[in-house]
Design a protein around this motif. Structure first.
Motif, short mmCIF file in Angstrom:
data_model
loop_
_atom_site.label_atom_id
_atom_site.label_comp_id
_atom_site.label_asym_id
_atom_site.label_seq_id
_atom_site.Cartn_x
_atom_site.Cartn_y
_atom_site.Cartn_z
N VAL A 1 -10.52 -16.76 9.92
CA VAL A 1 -10.16 -15.37 10.13
C VAL A 1 -10.12 -14.64 8.79
O VAL A 1 -10.20 -15.26 7.72
N MET A 2 -9.99 -13.32 8.85
CA MET A 2 -9.84 -12.54 7.64
C MET A 2 -8.38 -12.17 7.44
O MET A 2 -7.62 -12.01 8.40
N GLU A 3 -7.98 -12.05 6.19
CA GLU A 3 -6.64 -11.60 5.85
C GLU A 3 -6.75 -10.75 4.59
O GLU A 3 -7.79 -10.71 3.94
N ALA B 1 -9.86 -9.52 -0.25
CA ALA B 1 -10.52 -8.22 -0.16
C ALA B 1 -12.02 -8.33 -0.40
O ALA B 1 -12.82 -7.70 0.30
N ARG B 2 -12.40 -9.15 -1.36
CA ARG B 2 -13.83 -9.35 -1.61
C ARG B 2 -14.51 -9.98 -0.40
O ARG B 2 -15.62 -9.59 -0.02
N ALA B 3 -13.83 -10.96 0.20
CA ALA B 3 -14.42 -11.64 1.37
C ALA B 3 -14.56 -10.68 2.54
O ALA B 3 -15.55 -10.71 3.27
N MET B 4 -13.57 -9.80 2.72
CA MET B 4 -13.63 -8.85 3.82
C MET B 4 -14.74 -7.83 3.62
O MET B 4 -15.52 -7.55 4.54
N GLY C 1 -1.32 -7.56 14.36
CA GLY C 1 -0.25 -6.96 13.59
C GLY C 1 -0.41 -5.46 13.44
O GLY C 1 -1.44 -4.98 12.97
N GLY C 2 0.63 -4.71 13.85
CA GLY C 2 0.61 -3.26 13.76
C GLY C 2 1.56 -2.74 12.70
O GLY C 2 2.28 -1.75 12.91
N GLY C 3 1.57 -3.41 11.53
CA GLY C 3 2.35 -2.93 10.40
C GLY C 3 1.48 -2.14 9.45
O GLY C 3 0.37 -1.73 9.78
N PHE C 4 1.96 -1.93 8.22
CA PHE C 4 1.22 -1.13 7.24
C PHE C 4 -0.20 -1.65 7.04
O PHE C 4 -1.17 -0.90 7.15
N ILE C 5 -0.32 -2.94 6.71
CA ILE C 5 -1.64 -3.48 6.36
C ILE C 5 -2.58 -3.43 7.54
O ILE C 5 -3.74 -3.00 7.43
N GLY C 6 -2.12 -3.86 8.71
CA GLY C 6 -2.97 -3.85 9.88
C GLY C 6 -3.49 -2.47 10.21
O GLY C 6 -4.67 -2.29 10.53
N LEU C 7 -2.63 -1.46 10.11
CA LEU C 7 -3.03 -0.10 10.46
C LEU C 7 -3.88 0.54 9.37
O LEU C 7 -4.77 1.35 9.66
N GLU C 8 -3.62 0.21 8.11
CA GLU C 8 -4.47 0.71 7.04
C GLU C 8 -5.89 0.17 7.18
O GLU C 8 -6.88 0.91 7.05
N VAL C 9 -6.00 -1.12 7.48
CA VAL C 9 -7.32 -1.72 7.68
C VAL C 9 -7.98 -1.12 8.91
O VAL C 9 -9.18 -0.80 8.90
N ALA C 10 -7.22 -0.92 9.98
CA ALA C 10 -7.78 -0.34 11.20
C ALA C 10 -8.38 1.04 10.91
O ALA C 10 -9.49 1.35 11.36
N ALA C 11 -7.67 1.87 10.16
CA ALA C 11 -8.16 3.21 9.85
C ALA C 11 -9.45 3.16 9.04
O ALA C 11 -10.39 3.93 9.29
N VAL D 1 -11.43 -11.62 13.44
CA VAL D 1 -9.98 -11.45 13.61
C VAL D 1 -9.36 -11.25 12.24
O VAL D 1 -9.64 -12.01 11.30
N VAL D 2 -8.55 -10.20 12.13
CA VAL D 2 -7.80 -9.95 10.90
C VAL D 2 -6.33 -10.25 11.19
O VAL D 2 -5.76 -9.69 12.13
N VAL D 3 -5.73 -11.12 10.40
CA VAL D 3 -4.31 -11.44 10.57
C VAL D 3 -3.49 -10.58 9.60
O VAL D 3 -3.67 -10.66 8.38
N ALA D 4 -2.63 -9.74 10.17
CA ALA D 4 -1.76 -8.87 9.37
C ALA D 4 -0.38 -8.84 10.02
O ALA D 4 0.17 -7.79 10.35
N ALA D 5 0.16 -10.04 10.22
CA ALA D 5 1.40 -10.22 10.98
C ALA D 5 2.60 -10.47 10.08
O ALA D 5 3.46 -11.29 10.38
#
Length: 405
Positions: A125-127, A134-137, A151-161, A230-234
């Protein structure tokens, strides 16, 4: 005993700030900073913001490479600390080297938490926590059509945007019944739902992944998503194993007192790994923010150079999610009321958060003036009545305490 040699384990914001502050305060002894990553110490917040938009390492370093030599800071990268030998005041490094210290500063940070999901392989998965992540993503973005974010915290939502800006379909799975629930008031959590839905992100609250199998993610509601990644941001787990193995007190981080000292007076802990008594919160807490890392680094450096004081800096945070620039001053812990200033539909508003009638935090979206007023009012231990907070005819700047003559 006099302190002539300070060893700092961790080359993130807290560790580098502590080393820089020691020199700024006139410390003339030896300062050694150990980092387990090979890269020059860098800023983490841009990894989920500017870096994913335009990946370049040039703007990330905390200090230029020459800074460390100019200030006689012995920066050692790619070095892993394996054991603390407290009686001898020595640090055992991978490879067998022993490094003596007069004072040890643990700035070991945190790592991503992986929820117990069947088939969730950390290698598959990506994290997003390190520059390597970040380079891998960024290397995979052009091949992605759909991403599932856990995960719907800061990182998950920043990446989603950021993914939505590239027209990548996104499903965000959040186990709680609201977004960013660990840090925000319910009012502000609710306000971010339409912000992300208008971007085209599919938000699935009170939903978790129960299994990951190849390109399929099975959800707790029975649905199955077909996804490219899948991005894990939990959330994160503090890196406190080194301290625990040395017999230091550990409880959701390395436990420190109000001076940021551990149960061993020769060892301090700062930043994401430190569980500390914070006058702005309730009980012992652990904060994950640039402000906390910087201010704790400075606090320890001040103590080691003769200016002993308790840590009481006002917490503040920020998050960029698409066009929404979220800024937070204070902590919403123990809140019992909140009021809205402005209209969320305009994209510019603030939530004033209260405990027993007293202002404890202000959460602002694209309202930097509100944020700066909040920081100054809260830092002065002042409050703003609810009826004033909601009154747009009141210029909040007039409420800022005047500096002492």
């Amino acid at each position: 005993m006099s302190i002539e040699k300070v060893v700092i384990v961790g080359s993130g914001q807290a560790g580098v700030e502590c080393a820089a502050a020691l020199r700024h305060n006139g410390f003339a002894g030896s300062v050694i900073v150990l980092g387990d990553e090979p890269d020059l110490p860098y800023q983490r917040p841009p990894l989920s913001k500017e870096f994913l938009k335009s990946p370049t390492d040039s703007s990330l370093p905390l200090k230029g490479e020459a800074f460390y030599g100019q200030h006689a800071i012995d920066l050692r990268l790619g070095v892993v600390a394996e054991r603390i030998e407290r009686d001898a005041r020595q640090l055992l490094l991978a490879g067998g080297e022993r490094l003596a210290y007069d004072h040890l500063v643990l700035a070991t940070g945190a790592r991503n938490r992986f929820p117990p999901v069947k088939g969730l392989d950390p290698c598959g998965v990506m994290e997003l926590r390190t520059l390597a992540h970040a380079r891998a993503m960024t290397a995979r973005l052009d091949r992605l059509r759909h991403v599932t974010i856990i995960g719907g915290g800061f990182i998950g939502l920043e990446v989603a945007a950021l993914l939505r800006q590239r027209d990548i379909a996104v499903d965000v799975l959040e186990a709680a019944d609201r977004l960013m629930g660990r840090v925000l008031s319910p009012l502000m959590s609710d306000a971010f739902v339409p912000i992300h839905e208008q971007m085209g992100t599919r938000l699935r609250l009170a939903t978790v992944a129960t299994e990951v199998a190849g390109r399929s993610v099975v959800l707790s509601d029975g649905e199955t998503l077909d996804t490219d990644a899948v991005v894990v941001a939990a959330g994160v787990v503090p890196n406190s194993e080194l301290a625990a193995e040395a017999g230091l007190d550990v409880a959701n981080g390395v436990v420190v007192n109000d001076r940021l000292l551990t149960s061993d007076p020769s060892i301090s802990a700062i930043g994401d790994c430190a569980a500390h008594p914070n006058p702005w919160g309730i009980g012992t807490i652990r904060l994950e923010s640039v402000q906390n890392a910087v201010d704790q680094g400075k606090c320890v450096a001040a103590r080691l150079t003769g200016n002993d004081q308790s840590y009481d800096a006002l917490p503040w945070f920020w998050s960029h999610q698409g066009a929404a620039k979220l800024q937070i001053a204070g902590l919403a812990m123990g809140m019992d009321d909140a009021v809205m200033r402005g209209d969320p539909s305009t994209g510019k508003f603030s939530v004033f958060v209260y405990r027993k009638g007293r202002l404890i935090a202000v959460e602002s979206v694209s309202s930097p003036a509100d944020h700066m007023v909040a920081r100054r009012v809260l830092a002065a231990r002042q409050s703003i009545p609810k009826e004033i907070a909601v009154d747009l005819s009141v210029d909040l700047k007039t409420l800022v305490p005047k500096p002492a003559a």
